[in-house]
Write an enzyme that holds these catalytic residues in place. Sequence first.
Site, PDB file in Angstrom:
ATOM      1  N   LYS A   1       0.818  -1.219   0.000  1.00  0.00           N
ATOM      2  CA  LYS A   1       0.000   0.000   0.000  1.00  0.00           C
ATOM      3  C   LYS A   1       0.850   1.267   0.000  1.00  0.00           C
ATOM      4  CE  LYS A   1      -4.345  -1.778   1.671  1.00  0.00           C
ATOM      5  NZ  LYS A   1      -5.409  -1.763   2.650  1.00  0.00           N
TER       6      LYS A   1
ATOM      7  N   LYS B   1      -4.288 -10.764  -6.223  1.00  0.00           N
ATOM      8  CA  LYS B   1      -5.579 -11.088  -5.596  1.00  0.00           C
ATOM      9  C   LYS B   1      -6.675 -10.119  -6.051  1.00  0.00           C
ATOM     10  CE  LYS B   1      -5.539  -8.371  -1.465  1.00  0.00           C
ATOM     11  NZ  LYS B   1      -5.919  -8.062  -0.158  1.00  0.00           N
TER      12      LYS B   1
ATOM     13  N   LYS C   1     -10.823  -4.655  -3.982  1.00  0.00           N
ATOM     14  CA  LYS C   1     -11.871  -3.630  -4.146  1.00  0.00           C
ATOM     15  C   LYS C   1     -11.330  -2.435  -4.909  1.00  0.00           C
ATOM     16  CE  LYS C   1     -13.458  -4.407   0.579  1.00  0.00           C
ATOM     17  NZ  LYS C   1     -12.924  -3.926   1.854  1.00  0.00           N
TER      18      LYS C   1
HETATM   19  P1  TYM Z   1     -10.714  -6.266   3.860  1.00  0.00           P
HETATM   20  O1  TYM Z   1     -11.774  -5.261   4.096  1.00  0.00           O
HETATM   21  O2  TYM Z   1      -9.654  -5.955   2.862  1.00  0.00           O
HETATM   22  O3  TYM Z   1     -11.351  -7.646   3.415  1.00  0.00           O
HETATM   23  C1  TYM Z   1     -12.401  -8.235   4.150  1.00  0.00           C
HETATM   24  C2  TYM Z   1     -12.200  -9.729   4.211  1.00  0.00           C
HETATM   25  O4  TYM Z   1     -12.137 -10.276   2.890  1.00  0.00           O
HETATM   26  C3  TYM Z   1     -10.966 -11.059   2.727  1.00  0.00           C
HETATM   27  N1  TYM Z   1     -10.490 -10.916   1.344  1.00  0.00           N
HETATM   28  C4  TYM Z   1     -10.338 -11.939   0.500  1.00  0.00           C
HETATM   29  N2  TYM Z   1     -10.546 -13.264   0.636  1.00  0.00           N
HETATM   30  C5  TYM Z   1     -10.294 -14.048  -0.443  1.00  0.00           C
HETATM   31  N3  TYM Z   1      -9.856 -13.567  -1.638  1.00  0.00           N
HETATM   32  C6  TYM Z   1      -9.641 -12.245  -1.819  1.00  0.00           C
HETATM   33  N4  TYM Z   1      -9.240 -11.786  -2.999  1.00  0.00           N
HETATM   34  C7  TYM Z   1      -9.872 -11.369  -0.731  1.00  0.00           C
HETATM   35  N5  TYM Z   1      -9.774 -10.019  -0.562  1.00  0.00           N
HETATM   36  C8  TYM Z   1     -10.147  -9.773   0.714  1.00  0.00           C
HETATM   37  C9  TYM Z   1      -9.971 -10.486   3.721  1.00  0.00           C
HETATM   38  O5  TYM Z   1      -8.990 -11.434   4.064  1.00  0.00           O
HETATM   39  C10 TYM Z   1     -10.875 -10.141   4.886  1.00  0.00           C
HETATM   40  O6  TYM Z   1     -11.101 -11.294   5.696  1.00  0.00           O
HETATM   41  N6  TYM Z   1      -7.591  -5.811   7.747  1.00  0.00           N
HETATM   42  C11 TYM Z   1      -8.865  -6.356   7.313  1.00  0.00           C
HETATM   43  C12 TYM Z   1     -10.033  -5.838   8.101  1.00  0.00           C
HETATM   44  C13 TYM Z   1      -9.933  -5.982   9.584  1.00  0.00           C
HETATM   45  C14 TYM Z   1     -10.092  -7.161  10.331  1.00  0.00           C
HETATM   46  C15 TYM Z   1      -9.956  -6.767  11.687  1.00  0.00           C
HETATM   47  C16 TYM Z   1     -10.333  -8.487   9.980  1.00  0.00           C
HETATM   48  C17 TYM Z   1      -9.697  -4.957  10.460  1.00  0.00           C
HETATM   49  N7  TYM Z   1      -9.731  -5.444  11.713  1.00  0.00           N
HETATM   50  C18 TYM Z   1     -10.043  -7.708  12.718  1.00  0.00           C
HETATM   51  C19 TYM Z   1     -10.410  -9.419  11.017  1.00  0.00           C
HETATM   52  C20 TYM Z   1     -10.281  -9.032  12.349  1.00  0.00           C
HETATM   53  C21 TYM Z   1      -9.075  -5.982   5.857  1.00  0.00           C
HETATM   54  O7  TYM Z   1      -8.505  -5.065   5.350  1.00  0.00           O
HETATM   55  O8  TYM Z   1     -10.040  -6.715   5.243  1.00  0.00           O
END
Ligand code: TYM
Length: 326
Positions: A111, A192, A195
């Site tokens: 990032k 991957k 969004k």
């Molecule tokens: P975020 O918002 O990027 O994504 C949300 C969830 O989706 C999963 N994910 C994917 N899984 C499979 N293939 C993909 N291409 C893919 N892209 C995203 C992510 O692994 C996630 O589970 N840091 C986290 C948010 C967060 C969080 C937390 C998660 C903040 N605090 C505490 C768990 C516990 C994030 O950016 O997810």
Amino acid sequence: MKRVFSGVQPTGNLHIGNYLGALKQFVTLQDDAECIYCVVDMHSITVPQDPKLLKDHIKDIAALYMAVGIDPKKAIIFVQSDVPGHAELNWILTCNAYTGELSRMTQFKQKAQGRESAPAGLFCYPVLMAADILLYDTDIVPVGNDQKQHIELTRDLAIRINNKYGETFVVPEGRFVKSGARVMALDDPTSKMSKSAPNEMSRISLLDEPSKIKKAIMRATTDSEGVIRYDIENKPGVSNLLSIYSAFSGKTVEELEAQYQGQGYGNLKKDLVEVTVNALAPIQERFKEIRYSDELVNVLKDGAERANAIAEPVMKRVKERFGLGL
Ligand code: TYM
């Protein structure tokens, strides 16, 4: 009963990677565990957000949580910034995290790449994530594979503090699905699905129209071999399509390989369009019913109260261990 915590950033429409890697697990876990699902709005401001859009996105994610089947009677759904403990614990953990370990986080490196200077919040992002998890004495964290390193850091911080200050935190474990833990971009199966990728055709959003879904899948990058076989190394595009198909249909990859033996990529893609459109249709319908309802606001208010009630005694315990306050 085990406690589950996870979160999603309100940074745009969720895609099938988010759904298959994370949200689908959220739904299955709610019957066997005490589940807490958060819209992590404070994480999203580590990069600039339009305040008006952010407010909309928060509600979009909360509505999608419910639309995919999270039942607010079984699970807590709430917005991170409504519970002050996240920011409070974040600071305490920040004082116990090392800059060296944070600079090794691959997501930060990705990032921060290409920016003249990166916000400190982006650097400290994984600590806030650790705070989210540890604030609720969480046992299990269902996430996609891309969050593995952050979960490891959370465990390291919990163990480090437990060793230094006495039993303070539950040490959590990540939970990853077999098919769908890392859904790849349709236009480039070596990165991957995300969004924020500029090409809309790289992903399928949960609210996409059938025509867009069709276009993105039919255009998905494959290879010139013409054989339907799961082989991540040599056939990342076809393997990605098989994984998505398997996750949506419940069929194993081996079953799909047998089903499509001797057939071309066109048939596989055509059927995958149908499977995907059918899987997303009920989610889209439910989303429309919930998104602008009073129910959504009430669920989030109630969720924040319930989350706070769990977080407060944990914060009290943490402050006590550190000798903070009167
Ligand atoms: P975020 O918002 O990027 O994504 C949300 C969830 O989706 C999963 N994910 C994917 N899984 C499979 N293939 C993909 N291409 C893919 N892209 C995203 C992510 O692994 C996630 O589970 N840091 C986290 C948010 C967060 C969080 C937390 C998660 C903040 N605090 C505490 C768990 C516990 C994030 O950016 O997810």
